[in-house]
Design a protein around this motif. Structure first.
Motif, PDB file in Angstrom:
ATOM      1  N   GLU A   1       0.830  -1.203   0.000  1.00  0.00           N
ATOM      2  CA  GLU A   1       0.000   0.000   0.000  1.00  0.00           C
ATOM      3  C   GLU A   1       0.865   1.254   0.000  1.00  0.00           C
ATOM      4  O   GLU A   1       0.553   2.246  -0.674  1.00  0.00           O
TER       5      GLU A   1
ATOM      6  N   ARG B   1       2.052   1.830  -3.451  1.00  0.00           N
ATOM      7  CA  ARG B   1       0.972   2.378  -4.275  1.00  0.00           C
ATOM      8  C   ARG B   1       0.806   3.882  -4.046  1.00  0.00           C
ATOM      9  O   ARG B   1       0.749   4.671  -4.990  1.00  0.00           O
TER      10      ARG B   1
ATOM     11  N   SER C   1       0.834  -3.407  -9.624  1.00  0.00           N
ATOM     12  CA  SER C   1       0.545  -3.747  -8.231  1.00  0.00           C
ATOM     13  C   SER C   1       1.633  -4.653  -7.681  1.00  0.00           C
ATOM     14  O   SER C   1       2.338  -5.327  -8.436  1.00  0.00           O
TER      15      SER C   1
ATOM     16  N   GLU D   1       2.027  -7.848  -5.417  1.00  0.00           N
ATOM     17  CA  GLU D   1       1.145  -8.937  -4.990  1.00  0.00           C
ATOM     18  C   GLU D   1       1.892  -9.953  -4.147  1.00  0.00           C
ATOM     19  O   GLU D   1       1.736 -11.165  -4.326  1.00  0.00           O
TER      20      GLU D   1
ATOM     21  N   SER E   1       3.144  -5.541 -13.815  1.00  0.00           N
ATOM     22  CA  SER E   1       3.025  -4.231 -14.457  1.00  0.00           C
ATOM     23  C   SER E   1       2.931  -4.373 -15.970  1.00  0.00           C
ATOM     24  O   SER E   1       2.923  -5.482 -16.511  1.00  0.00           O
TER      25      SER E   1
END
Length: 273
Positions: free
Chosen positions: A124, A127, A140, A142, A151
């Motif tokens: 997070e 991000r 992202s 993961e 990506s």
């Protein structure tokens, strides 16, 4: 301008490939293949994670030389693969700063350290700190900050432009990240054997005089970037003032060792024109 050299990816023995080239001002010189296809990045995840770590540093959440990872190691050691941690195990192989031991475990401990310091899960934080501001909406994390990014070429071209002309970070911080940390340190470059020295910055591999190497014979020593075991790479050549991204869905191997330098040299020749 559309670079003809990018069509070389058609010759690669891979099911799917996409590539692109970008300047510092964000102008895309050319792309080839499905640039919006999401590929697993493998270790090309590390530059993204490193950039988030540098944002945390500039925000004052962490210091580069504060303790992190195994005893005696710092955030800087973790970023520069000199913490002494093993490749994929959370065990210590050498004292911090002695050897360049390329370490996924080190980046996992870095992610944990930043999550603790910011009180935000690392995926997070990445991000919010990097992906969202750059408009990397198809990217992202993961899992592991060392290898579990996903990506597209389109997104990574945005990141590659940022590396050349930073907006999220002070340019001096980025210059430090592209400067050799612990000069003279030897080590193994995965896939390419022992290198002396094995130059590395803060989360980015620096080409230097390494041979063999995954970039081109015409790549400048100041070229920096990363490649991934999922058949992916991103490099920025500061002298050529250009960056390239190539993503595939075939594991790194002899096909890449043969194809990537040819591709890079062709791109640089065409850009230099």
């Amino acid at each position: 301008m559309s670079l003809q050299s990018l069509a070389l990816i058609e010759n690669w023995a891979v099911p799917t490939a996409a590539a692109g080239v970008v300047r510092a001002d964000g102008s895309v010189l050319g792309t080839h293949g499905p640039v919006d296809h999401r590929f697993p990045l493998a270790s090309v995840t590390k530059p993204l994670a490193a950039y988030a770590a540098l944002v945390a540093y500039e925000e004052g959440a962490v210091e580069l030389d504060e303790p992190a990872g195994p005893p005696g190691a710092t955030v800087r050691h973790l970023l520069a693969h000199t913490s002494g941690l093993a490749f994929d195990e959370h065990r210590t192989m050498s004292a911090p700063g002695e050897r360049r031991l390329y370490s996924n475990a080190g980046f996992e401990q870095l992610g944990d350290h930043i999550a603790k310091a910011t009180d935000i899960p690392f995926a997070e934080y990445l991000r919010q700190a990097v992906l969202e501001p750059l408009g990397m909406t198809s990217t992202s994390l993961e899992g592991s900050p060392a290898k579990d990014g996903v990506s597209t070429v389109a997104d990574l071209l945005r990141f590659a432009a940022e590396l050349q002309a930073p907006r999220l970070l002070d340019p001096r911080t980025v210059a430090e990240a592209m400067t050799v940390q612990y000069p003279g340190t030897k080590g193994v470059l995965p896939g390419y054997g022992h290198q002396n020295p094995n130059d590395w910055g803060l989360g980015f591999e620096i080409r230097g005089a390494k041979s063999p190497h995954w970039t081109g014979s015409s790549s400048s020593p100041r070229t920096f970037g990363h490649f991934g075991q999922s058949g992916t790479f991103l490099w920025t050549d500061l002298d050529a003032q250009v960056a390239a991204v190539a993503l595939t869905d075939r594991a790194f191997g002899s096909w890449a060792i043969e194809a990537w330098p040819v591709f890079t040299d062709a791109v640089l020749a065409e850009v230099r024109g």
